[in-house]
Design an enzyme around this catalytic site. Structure first.
Site, short mmCIF file in Angstrom:
data_model
loop_
_atom_site.label_atom_id
_atom_site.label_comp_id
_atom_site.label_asym_id
_atom_site.label_seq_id
_atom_site.Cartn_x
_atom_site.Cartn_y
_atom_site.Cartn_z
N LYS A 1 1.11 -1.15 -0.02
CA LYS A 1 0.04 -0.31 -0.19
C LYS A 1 1.05 1.40 -0.22
O LYS A 1 0.62 2.23 -1.09
CB LYS A 1 -0.95 -0.56 1.22
CG LYS A 1 -1.67 -0.50 0.83
CD LYS A 1 -2.04 -2.21 0.92
CE LYS A 1 -2.69 -2.58 -0.22
NZ LYS A 1 -2.57 -4.49 -0.27
N HIS B 1 -24.07 14.51 1.07
CA HIS B 1 -24.21 14.73 -0.81
C HIS B 1 -22.88 16.07 -0.22
O HIS B 1 -23.19 16.78 0.67
CB HIS B 1 -25.10 15.57 -0.84
CG HIS B 1 -25.05 15.83 -2.82
ND1 HIS B 1 -25.12 14.92 -3.70
CD2 HIS B 1 -25.57 17.28 -2.82
CE1 HIS B 1 -24.60 15.76 -4.42
NE2 HIS B 1 -24.43 17.10 -4.51
P1 FAD Z 1 1.88 -14.05 7.82
O1 FAD Z 1 1.55 -12.67 8.43
O2 FAD Z 1 2.57 -15.22 6.77
O3 FAD Z 1 2.29 -14.28 9.55
C1 FAD Z 1 3.13 -15.79 9.90
C2 FAD Z 1 4.39 -15.34 10.52
O4 FAD Z 1 5.49 -16.84 11.13
C3 FAD Z 1 5.92 -15.13 9.58
O5 FAD Z 1 6.28 -13.72 10.26
C4 FAD Z 1 6.43 -15.92 9.95
O6 FAD Z 1 7.80 -15.80 9.61
C5 FAD Z 1 6.39 -16.96 11.03
N1 FAD Z 1 6.72 -18.01 11.24
C6 FAD Z 1 6.60 -19.28 10.42
N2 FAD Z 1 6.70 -20.30 10.72
C7 FAD Z 1 7.46 -20.15 11.79
C8 FAD Z 1 8.36 -20.40 13.07
N3 FAD Z 1 8.67 -22.11 12.72
N4 FAD Z 1 8.65 -20.41 14.01
C9 FAD Z 1 8.41 -18.58 14.24
N5 FAD Z 1 8.00 -17.64 13.57
C10 FAD Z 1 7.43 -18.96 11.97
N6 FAD Z 1 -4.43 -9.05 3.44
C11 FAD Z 1 -4.87 -8.30 3.61
O7 FAD Z 1 -5.81 -8.41 4.39
N7 FAD Z 1 -5.22 -6.55 2.88
C12 FAD Z 1 -4.23 -6.56 1.53
O8 FAD Z 1 -3.83 -5.59 1.87
C13 FAD Z 1 -3.03 -7.54 1.67
N8 FAD Z 1 -1.83 -6.98 1.33
C14 FAD Z 1 -0.85 -8.05 0.80
C15 FAD Z 1 -0.05 -7.82 -0.48
C16 FAD Z 1 0.69 -9.06 -0.64
C17 FAD Z 1 2.38 -8.74 -1.00
C18 FAD Z 1 1.00 -9.78 -0.08
C19 FAD Z 1 1.87 -10.68 0.23
C20 FAD Z 1 -0.30 -9.94 1.19
C21 FAD Z 1 -1.37 -9.55 1.48
N9 FAD Z 1 -2.74 -9.88 2.05
C22 FAD Z 1 -3.09 -8.51 1.81
C23 FAD Z 1 -2.03 -11.59 2.98
C24 FAD Z 1 -1.98 -10.92 4.50
O9 FAD Z 1 -0.29 -11.06 4.37
C25 FAD Z 1 -1.98 -12.52 5.11
O10 FAD Z 1 -3.24 -12.49 4.55
C26 FAD Z 1 -1.99 -12.37 6.62
O11 FAD Z 1 -0.49 -11.46 6.46
C27 FAD Z 1 -1.72 -13.76 6.93
O12 FAD Z 1 -1.71 -12.92 8.66
P2 FAD Z 1 -1.33 -14.69 9.35
O13 FAD Z 1 -1.57 -14.28 10.68
O14 FAD Z 1 -1.94 -15.86 9.53
O15 FAD Z 1 0.06 -14.59 8.49
P1 NAI Z 2 -4.92 -14.61 -6.01
O1 NAI Z 2 -4.98 -16.06 -5.66
O2 NAI Z 2 -5.15 -13.39 -5.94
O3 NAI Z 2 -4.52 -15.01 -7.45
C1 NAI Z 2 -3.88 -15.58 -8.22
C2 NAI Z 2 -4.38 -15.80 -9.88
O4 NAI Z 2 -3.85 -16.74 -10.44
C3 NAI Z 2 -5.74 -16.21 -9.66
O5 NAI Z 2 -6.86 -15.31 -10.44
C4 NAI Z 2 -5.41 -17.60 -10.49
O6 NAI Z 2 -6.14 -18.34 -11.82
C5 NAI Z 2 -3.87 -17.42 -11.16
N1 NAI Z 2 -3.22 -18.49 -12.14
C6 NAI Z 2 -3.20 -19.95 -11.49
N2 NAI Z 2 -2.54 -20.71 -11.72
C7 NAI Z 2 -2.39 -19.90 -12.60
C8 NAI Z 2 -0.95 -20.50 -14.09
N3 NAI Z 2 -0.87 -21.88 -13.71
N4 NAI Z 2 -1.53 -19.59 -14.89
C9 NAI Z 2 -1.33 -18.28 -15.59
N5 NAI Z 2 -2.33 -17.77 -13.93
C10 NAI Z 2 -2.67 -18.31 -12.64
O7 NAI Z 2 -3.11 -15.34 -5.65
P2 NAI Z 2 -2.19 -13.71 -5.57
O8 NAI Z 2 -2.43 -12.86 -6.55
O9 NAI Z 2 -0.54 -14.47 -5.96
O10 NAI Z 2 -2.71 -13.30 -3.92
C11 NAI Z 2 -1.96 -14.39 -3.26
C12 NAI Z 2 -3.03 -13.96 -1.12
O11 NAI Z 2 -2.43 -12.91 -1.23
C13 NAI Z 2 -4.58 -14.05 -1.66
O12 NAI Z 2 -5.07 -14.79 -1.53
C14 NAI Z 2 -5.27 -12.92 -1.00
O13 NAI Z 2 -5.93 -12.91 -0.85
C15 NAI Z 2 -3.83 -11.57 -0.45
N6 NAI Z 2 -3.19 -10.35 -0.60
C16 NAI Z 2 -4.39 -9.93 -0.84
C17 NAI Z 2 -4.70 -8.92 -0.90
C18 NAI Z 2 -5.21 -7.86 -0.62
O14 NAI Z 2 -6.33 -7.99 0.85
N7 NAI Z 2 -5.88 -6.42 -1.06
C19 NAI Z 2 -3.47 -8.18 -1.34
C20 NAI Z 2 -2.04 -9.17 -2.22
C21 NAI Z 2 -2.35 -10.39 -2.18
#
Ligand code: FAD
Ligand code: NAI
Length: 465
Positions: A50, A443
């Site tokens: 973000k 509005h």
């Molecule tokens: P995580 O955040 O993955 O945390 C797990 C933690 O456990 C990590 O720090 C890891 O190092 C630690 N860990 C793992 N194994 C061990 C171990 N054995 N011992 C100690 N520590 C360990 N979600 C949204 O809702 N809004 C968004 O805008 C959004 N944007 C995203 C953008 C990107 C690029 C990505 C990749 C994801 C995004 N997500 C977003 C998804 C969101 O980040 C995840 O759904 C969320 O972080 C999950 O939380 P969690 O606590 O389950 O796990």
């Molecule tokens: P995603 O599940 O959102 O999208 C993956 C896409 O890849 C799908 O459209 C799928 O049809 C396509 N795909 C799968 N296999 C493929 C292939 N072999 N060739 C071409 N296309 C293929 O997963 P993404 O974008 O990697 O994000 C992972 C997770 O992180 C999401 O599930 C989301 O929940 C979380 N996330 C959330 C955000 C948010 O809340 N704003 C921002 C970024 C991530």
């Protein structure tokens, strides 16, 4: 050391569970393998993406709409180094905030990889030392990692995941994105705004396919205006990197081949639950055949003192879903009876226009055979949208045909991410479309589009179209 509750993983699931457990009077510990707390979300997910989305949006506006707003500036230039440094600073402030919260709640923080020795004993291994703690109750919150395909070699230089895409040293000339989901659309938008050519190769026939179909179609129009090339219904068959060039080969549903050459390839085809190093077998914790930790409706594993939450279990991989589950589990441990309404967990894509959604999609209602009504209202008919020149987008409300209860709200448009909270509130209180249509909306605001879409759903009586 002996604890009442130990949480493994400090992402939004883990740290929130630890805080709630501490608030409820449990002696609590949290284990994190990385030096900073906050997990994927704060370090390499929600927050840094973000930060870059905001910076790139400012640049894009400076290049495109400022002039029309009557702001003359000399040609703006991207300073990617500064953009990435600001992002790093935002991350630092956020992760330090979590350390502060751990201190405030008297939660013991252990740095190192946590693994089960048995169902009550956890070994914590760091580079410096090895420790052992015992705990009455344990919450696994180890999150997820990016998925890939067997034939893709992620070299993390040219063929990258979201983690590397948040740290690039140059703006790509041509970034090819595999997967038209949330990560691809958000990070693709960042680099398109900064001047990169973006090509998206998506396996299914729509972008962001887990959301209501209208959203993907509308988003496609906006991203094409930003210069995206989008190849739907294409299956990637090969990815080859040589020097600074990456070649992607894909095949469409008719068997025709597509070859794209670029300088970066972002692989964003979903994420996989992460359990490496946990030694779950020592505690006897079962996994599903999809690699998730198996849990029941109380998020309890098959072992009576161990729960699991967030990305490592079934359900949407979202930070706020993980947070709700953290609270849910801690409160159950204290003998409370919490509840999560999974159908009303909103989903947001932070492109511009933003996409935000809650409840059922039209496709889901059709599958269920449920009778529904649809109300739509376009942003371009909104005074507020005209004032800001954010004319792309619409609100779509789905309501039960008989009772008028709102079943789904889907918004693509400016500030949709913040507006969806009102949709969640309405649906939690089981509002009808007419209930919302009869409430006064200030509005000029973007929320008037929700009121108008509700008027359209109630009795096809929107005022401004
Ligand atoms: P995580 O955040 O993955 O945390 C797990 C933690 O456990 C990590 O720090 C890891 O190092 C630690 N860990 C793992 N194994 C061990 C171990 N054995 N011992 C100690 N520590 C360990 N979600 C949204 O809702 N809004 C968004 O805008 C959004 N944007 C995203 C953008 C990107 C690029 C990505 C990749 C994801 C995004 N997500 C977003 C998804 C969101 O980040 C995840 O759904 C969320 O972080 C999950 O939380 P969690 O606590 O389950 O796990
Ligand atoms: P995603 O599940 O959102 O999208 C993956 C896409 O890849 C799908 O459209 C799928 O049809 C396509 N795909 C799968 N296999 C493929 C292939 N072999 N060739 C071409 N296309 C293929 O997963 P993404 O974008 O990697 O994000 C992972 C997770 O992180 C999401 O599930 C989301 O929940 C979380 N996330 C959330 C955000 C948010 O809340 N704003 C921002 C970024 C991530």
């Amino acid at each position: 050391m002996q604890y009442d509750v130990t949480v493994i993983g400090s992402g939004p699931g883990g740290y929130v569970a630890a805080i709630r457990a501490a608030q409820l009077g449990f002696k609590t510990a949290i284990i994190e393998k990385y030096p900073t707390l906050g997990g994927t979300c704060l370090n390499v997910g929600c927050i840094p993406s973000k930060a870059l989305l905001d910076s790139s949006e400012h640049f894009h506006n400076a290049e495109t709409t400022f002039k029309e707003h009557g702001i003359d500036i000399s040609q703006p230039k991207v300073n990617l180094k500064q953009m990435i440094a600001r992002k790093a600073d935002v991350v630092k402030q956020n992760v330090e905030g979590i350390s502060y919260l751990m201190n405030k709640n008297k939660i013991d923080v252990y740095e190192g990889v946590g693994s089960f020795k048995d169902k009550h004993t956890i070994l914590i291994k760091s580079q410096k030392e090895e420790k052992e703690i015992t705990s009455d109750k344990i919450i696994i919150a180890t999150g997820s990692k990016p998925s890939s395909l067997p034939f893709i070699k992620l070299d993390k230089k040219r063929v990258i995941t979201s983690t590397e895409a948040l740290e690039l040293k140059e703006v790509p000339k041509h970034m090819i994105i595999i997967g038209g989901g949330v990560i691809g659309m958000e990070l693709g938008s960042v680099y398109a705004r900064l001047g990169a050519k973006i090509s998206v190769v998506e396996f299914l026939d729509n972008l962001i396919p887990s959301m209501d179909g209208t959203m993907g179609k509308e988003l496609q129009k906006s991203l094409k205006k930003l210069g995206f090339d989008i190849y739907l219904s294409h299956k990637v068959t090969a990815v080859a990197a040589k020097g600074k060039e990456v070649t992607i080969t894909a095949e469409n549903s008719k068997g025709e081949n597509l070859e794209l050459k670029g300088d970066y390839c972002l692989v964003s085809i979903g994420r996989r639950p992460y359990t490496d190093g946990l030694s779950l077998e020592n505690a006897g914790v079962k996994m599903t055949d999809r690699g998730q930790i198996e849990v029941d409706e109380h998020l309890k594993t098959n072992v009576d003192n161990i729960w699991a939450i967030g990305d490592v279990v079934k359900g949407a991989m979202l930070a706020h879903k993980a947070e709700e589950e953290g609270v849910f589990v801690a409160e159950q441990m204290a003998g409370q009876k919490p509840h999560i309404n999974y159908n009303l967990i909103p989903g947001v894509v932070y492109t511009w226009p933003e996409v935000a959604s809650v409840g059922y999609t039209e496709e889901q209602l059709k599958d269920q055979g449920r009778k529904y009504k649809t109300g739509k209202f376009p942003y371009k008919a909104l005074g507020r949208a005209r004032a800001s020149m954010d004319l792309d987008g619409l609100v779509k409300v789905l309501a039960d045909k008989e009772t008028d209860e709102i079943l789904g709200i889907h918004i693509i448009g400016a500030r949709a991410a913040d507006m969806i909270a009102a949709g969640v509130t309405a649906m939690e209180f089981r509002a009808s479309a007419e209930d919302v249509a009869r409430m006064s909306h200030a509005h000029p605001t973007y929320m008037e589009a929700v009121k108008e879409a509700c008027l359209a759903a109630t009795d096809n009586r929107p005022i401004h179209v």
